[in-house]
Motif scaffolding. Structure first.
Motif, PDB file in Angstrom:
ATOM      1  N   LEU A 186       0.845  -1.188   0.000  1.00  0.00           N
ATOM      2  CA  LEU A 186       0.000   0.000   0.000  1.00  0.00           C
ATOM      3  C   LEU A 186       0.886   1.246   0.000  1.00  0.00           C
ATOM      4  CD1 LEU A 186      -2.660  -1.128   2.650  1.00  0.00           C
ATOM      5  CD2 LEU A 186      -2.797  -1.292   0.154  1.00  0.00           C
ATOM      6  N   THR A 187       0.294   2.402  -0.234  1.00  0.00           N
ATOM      7  CA  THR A 187       1.060   3.641  -0.339  1.00  0.00           C
ATOM      8  C   THR A 187       0.688   4.629   0.759  1.00  0.00           C
ATOM      9  OG1 THR A 187      -0.548   4.764  -1.769  1.00  0.00           O
ATOM     10  CG2 THR A 187       1.108   3.343  -2.843  1.00  0.00           C
ATOM     11  N   LYS A 188       1.581   5.597   0.976  1.00  0.00           N
ATOM     12  CA  LYS A 188       1.296   6.677   1.922  1.00  0.00           C
ATOM     13  C   LYS A 188       0.056   7.451   1.472  1.00  0.00           C
ATOM     14  CE  LYS A 188       4.590   9.421   3.143  1.00  0.00           C
ATOM     15  NZ  LYS A 188       5.805  10.261   3.132  1.00  0.00           N
ATOM     16  N   GLU A 189      -0.082   7.653   0.187  1.00  0.00           N
ATOM     17  CA  GLU A 189      -1.225   8.403  -0.324  1.00  0.00           C
ATOM     18  C   GLU A 189      -2.538   7.714   0.041  1.00  0.00           C
ATOM     19  OE1 GLU A 189       2.361   9.698  -2.017  1.00  0.00           O
ATOM     20  OE2 GLU A 189       1.525   7.655  -2.064  1.00  0.00           O
ATOM     21  N   GLN A 190      -2.564   6.396  -0.091  1.00  0.00           N
ATOM     22  CA  GLN A 190      -3.771   5.650   0.274  1.00  0.00           C
ATOM     23  C   GLN A 190      -4.056   5.778   1.774  1.00  0.00           C
ATOM     24  OE1 GLN A 190      -2.197   1.965  -1.496  1.00  0.00           O
ATOM     25  NE2 GLN A 190      -4.109   1.782  -2.650  1.00  0.00           N
ATOM     26  N   ALA A 191      -3.007   5.727   2.570  1.00  0.00           N
ATOM     27  CA  ALA A 191      -3.178   5.838   4.024  1.00  0.00           C
ATOM     28  C   ALA A 191      -3.706   7.215   4.403  1.00  0.00           C
ATOM     29  CB  ALA A 191      -1.846   5.563   4.718  1.00  0.00           C
ATOM     30  N   TYR A 192      -3.109   8.259   3.862  1.00  0.00           N
ATOM     31  CA  TYR A 192      -3.535   9.615   4.209  1.00  0.00           C
ATOM     32  C   TYR A 192      -4.958   9.898   3.728  1.00  0.00           C
ATOM     33  CZ  TYR A 192       0.894  11.336   6.079  1.00  0.00           C
ATOM     34  OH  TYR A 192       2.000  11.558   6.871  1.00  0.00           O
ATOM     35  N   LEU A 193      -5.316   9.381   2.566  1.00  0.00           N
ATOM     36  CA  LEU A 193      -6.670   9.594   2.044  1.00  0.00           C
ATOM     37  C   LEU A 193      -7.701   8.958   2.973  1.00  0.00           C
ATOM     38  CD1 LEU A 193      -8.601  10.585  -0.134  1.00  0.00           C
ATOM     39  CD2 LEU A 193      -8.192   8.444  -1.385  1.00  0.00           C
ATOM     40  N   LEU A 194      -7.453   7.723   3.389  1.00  0.00           N
ATOM     41  CA  LEU A 194      -8.402   7.055   4.278  1.00  0.00           C
ATOM     42  C   LEU A 194      -8.455   7.750   5.634  1.00  0.00           C
ATOM     43  CD1 LEU A 194     -10.354   4.725   4.751  1.00  0.00           C
ATOM     44  CD2 LEU A 194      -8.431   3.365   5.569  1.00  0.00           C
ATOM     45  N   ALA A 195      -7.292   8.143   6.159  1.00  0.00           N
ATOM     46  CA  ALA A 195      -7.266   8.838   7.451  1.00  0.00           C
ATOM     47  C   ALA A 195      -8.070  10.131   7.385  1.00  0.00           C
ATOM     48  CB  ALA A 195      -5.829   9.124   7.867  1.00  0.00           C
ATOM     49  N   LEU A 196      -7.970  10.853   6.266  1.00  0.00           N
ATOM     50  CA  LEU A 196      -8.731  12.089   6.092  1.00  0.00           C
ATOM     51  C   LEU A 196     -10.226  11.795   6.040  1.00  0.00           C
ATOM     52  CD1 LEU A 196      -8.669  15.146   5.527  1.00  0.00           C
ATOM     53  CD2 LEU A 196      -8.543  14.596   3.083  1.00  0.00           C
ATOM     54  N   GLN A 197     -10.596  10.760   5.306  1.00  0.00           N
ATOM     55  CA  GLN A 197     -12.010  10.395   5.183  1.00  0.00           C
ATOM     56  C   GLN A 197     -12.610   9.998   6.532  1.00  0.00           C
ATOM     57  OE1 GLN A 197     -11.739   7.256   2.277  1.00  0.00           O
ATOM     58  NE2 GLN A 197     -11.874   8.653   0.529  1.00  0.00           N
ATOM     59  N   LEU A 198     -11.806   9.317   7.356  1.00  0.00           N
ATOM     60  CA  LEU A 198     -12.310   8.801   8.633  1.00  0.00           C
ATOM     61  C   LEU A 198     -11.966   9.710   9.805  1.00  0.00           C
ATOM     62  CD1 LEU A 198     -11.499   4.984   8.263  1.00  0.00           C
ATOM     63  CD2 LEU A 198     -13.528   6.258   7.555  1.00  0.00           C
TER      64      LEU A 198
END
Length: 245
Positions: A121-133
């Motif tokens: 997985l990527t940092k971008e995917q992690a940050y996007l989900l963290a922002l959404q949640l």
């Protein structure tokens, strides 16, 4: 009082203090800062091992629960200060903090954790989900790649069925097996239960034989001593049996 999960990843290097030890120290510091607080055992969550993922030895994140009065800003300040003090120079540490009462989509977070056990997985995917949640996710050195594992560790802890408890249970440490009553094991360790490798829970009056390295796991939402049947009776699970967690 609010219930939080806190997870860190990628804080160490060969020959330095391990991520599990740093997580335990942060938990202890939170306890000291908030006399009414409760902190849980630290659990180790195994992530995907792949040549495209940098890691020190096993690629695992460390997570614990904190129930207390400190707000997010204080929790983060304490954790970040300790990470900056204790992390290895070559590390890429990440920190994830979530208020469970405000988590809008637990299923999405759990799914991210499960994916992190099977794919890159990527940092971008992690940050996007963290922002959404609305999860606090931050990096504190190096490439910051540890944010992926830190977020994944939250999700894996929330599954209720992933992770070994950091460290060893201080019972039956010698080579010669010692017999204990289940009720005594729970009273002396703070664990919730004793579970067999086939998924059964042992009653308080049953007995177990413990020797060598005795480990607990996070299973069905409980901190449990894992045991399997051998010639003596119920005995602490082998290293191979613990690999599932």
């Amino acid at each position: 009082m609010a219930d939080w999960l806190i997870c860190i990843d990628d804080t160490d290097d060969i020959g330095t203090k391990g991520t599990g030890e740093i997580a335990s120290e942060i938990a202890e510091l939170l306890q000291q800062a908030d006399a009414s607080a409760k902190v849980s055992f630290v659990t180790r969550h195994q992530l995907y091992v792949h040549e495209d993922i940098p890691y020190t030895s096993h690629n695992s994140a460390m997570c614990f629960a904190y129930s207390g009065t400190l707000p997010l800003a204080n929790i983060r300040a304490l954790a970040i200060a300790h990470l900056q003090q204790e992390c290895a120079d070559a590390a890429d540490p990440g920190l994830a903090v979530v208020n469970l009462a405000e988590l809008s989509d637990e299923a999405a977070l759990r799914q991210f954790g499960l994916r992190a056990k099977q794919q890159v997985l990527t940092k971008e995917q992690a940050y996007l989900l963290a922002l959404q949640l609305q999860i606090s996710l931050s990096e504190h050195g190096g490439t910051g790649q540890g944010v992926i594992g830190a977020l994944a560790g939250l999700g894996l802890r929330l599954t209720g069925n992933d992770g070994r408890v950091k460290g060893q249970i201080q019972l039956g440490q010698g080579e010669q097996p010692l017999q204990y009553c289940v009720a005594d094991v729970l009273a002396r360790t703070g664990l919730d239960a004793v579970m067999t490798t086939d998924g059964s829970w042992l009653a308080d009056d049953e007995t177990v034989w413990l020797a060598g390295k005795v480990k607990a796991v996070w299973v069905q939402g409980k901190f449990a001593l894992l045991v399997s049947r051998n010639a003596l009776g119920w005995s602490n699970a082998s290293k191979q049996e613990l690999k599932e967690y």
